[in-house]
Design a protein around this motif. Structure first.
Motif, PDB file in Angstrom:
ATOM      1  N   ARG A  40       1.187  -1.756  -0.162  1.00 50.04           N
ATOM      2  CA  ARG A  40      -0.250   0.016   0.169  1.00 50.04           C
ATOM      3  C   ARG A  40       0.617   1.411   0.268  1.00 50.04           C
ATOM      4  NH1 ARG A  40      -3.535   2.917   4.036  1.00 50.04           N
ATOM      5  NH2 ARG A  40      -5.375   3.748   2.502  1.00 50.04           N
ATOM      6  N   ARG A 291      -5.044   0.343  -2.426  1.00 55.34           N
ATOM      7  CA  ARG A 291      -5.501   2.071  -2.345  1.00 55.34           C
ATOM      8  C   ARG A 291      -6.304   2.374  -1.276  1.00 55.34           C
ATOM      9  NH1 ARG A 291      -5.243   5.722  -6.789  1.00 55.34           N
ATOM     10  NH2 ARG A 291      -7.258   5.634  -6.296  1.00 55.34           N
ATOM     11  N   ARG A 293      -8.076   0.371   0.186  1.00 50.94           N
ATOM     12  CA  ARG A 293      -8.393  -0.223   1.331  1.00 50.94           C
ATOM     13  C   ARG A 293      -9.425  -1.834   1.402  1.00 50.94           C
ATOM     14  NH1 ARG A 293      -7.496   2.451   7.163  1.00 50.94           N
ATOM     15  NH2 ARG A 293      -5.426   3.014   6.572  1.00 50.94           N
TER      16      ARG A 293
END
Length: 307
Positions: A40, A291, A293
């Motif tokens: 991430r 990115r 989530r």
């Protein structure tokens, strides 16, 4: 060969480009990449990529050219590696001190999910010290690092309380040994001997207040991307003699830690949580979901017929 390069476009952060095959340094092996795993943190770098950025730090594949200095595995060896960059490509040169050999029972998909998240978890728990019988609070627990930390800490005898955004994202953590999963750090039932904090923002002061006397908060991330404000006077009303430590995993060599992770997986003591697998033609879409989530655990992209 083909590689993925940044575009600077948030909706489609990478695209394919033609590039020359890497020329390894004497202490590097040339790896034909079978699978790679984005992190991430890398998605944030892609928002405003620096000139020349070649993303990719977690790879698994086959050594096609051994290091010229004689170090590292021979050609034809399956490996997992943690290069400084450039892993989202058909070939990557990796320092031999940052490679580990893979046994037959571990496929490229599992292996690619190990490096950054797994090394972070190992080094973070070493920083925390002895965990047997200690109460541990882990924030931001549903990502790749959180799954590894939970399983390793629970196996070491810790009582882990994990904080996740939703119950669904936390279900697997209880299977891995967490004694409790909550959706808000304020709901965690302390006090805790150790707080492993990765979200920053307003959550860190709340987590800090959950410490037991002489407890330690280890700050290893800022996933909320929001600055933290701490009031020193809050310490007088909170845990006496509390300590705050900053942690960052980086620092080669990585080979020993990679070999440890491989051994734990091979013995059934560590289970990579892979929430998404896809062909690398879908990397741009996967990066956006990571990115935002929308992926629990790790995402792994495959090149060719990776297993």
């Amino acid at each position: 060969m083909h590689r993925l390069i940044p575009t600077g476009d948030a909706a489609r952060p990478v695209e394919f480009a033609q590039d020359a095959q890497p020329v390894p340094a004497p202490d590097e092996a040339l790896i034909r990449v079978e699978a790679f795993a984005p992190n991430r943190g890398e998605t944030f770098l892609l928002e405003k990529p620096r000139p020349g950025l070649l993303p990719g730090k977690d790879v698994a594949g086959l050594v096609v050219q051994a290091a010229a200095d004689g170090s590292g595995p021979a050609a034809g060896t399956r490996v997992v590696g943690h290069p400084p960059e450039g892993g989202w490509a058909e070939y990557v040169a990796v320092p031999t001190h940052s490679l580990a050999v893979l046994p037959d029972e571990i496929g490229a998909l599992q292996a690619a999910a190990l490096p950054l998240a797994g090394i972070t978890a190992l080094r973070l728990l070493r920083t925390a010290g002895v965990l047997m019988g200690r109460r541990v609070l882990l924030t931001g627990a549903s990502g790749g690092v959180g799954h590894y930390v939970t399983e390793l800490a629970a196996a070491a005898g810790a009582e882990v309380t994990a904080v996740t955004a939703t119950p669904e994202r936390g279900a697997r953590l209880q299977e891995l040994g967490a004694v409790a999963v909550v959706q808000n750090v304020a709901d965690a039932q302390g006090p805790f001997d150790v707080v492993l904090e990765s979200t920053g923002g307003g959550g860190l002061p709340v987590a800090l207040a959950k410490l037991a006397a002489a407890g330690t908060l280890i700050w290893f991330g800022q996933a909320s991307r929001t600055s933290v404000t701490l009031d020193f006077f809050d310490f007088f009303a909170g845990p006496e003699n509390a300590a705050i430590r900053h942690f960052h995993y980086a620092g080669a060599p990585y080979g020993h830690d990679l070999a440890t992770l491989v051994r734990l997986v091979a013995r059934g003591r560590l289970h990579p949580e892979i929430g998404r697998t896809a062909a690398w033609s879908q990397t741009a879409e996967v990066l956006v979901d990571l990115r935002e989530r929308r992926i629990r655990g790790k995402a792994v992209l495959t090149i060719g017929g990776a297993r």
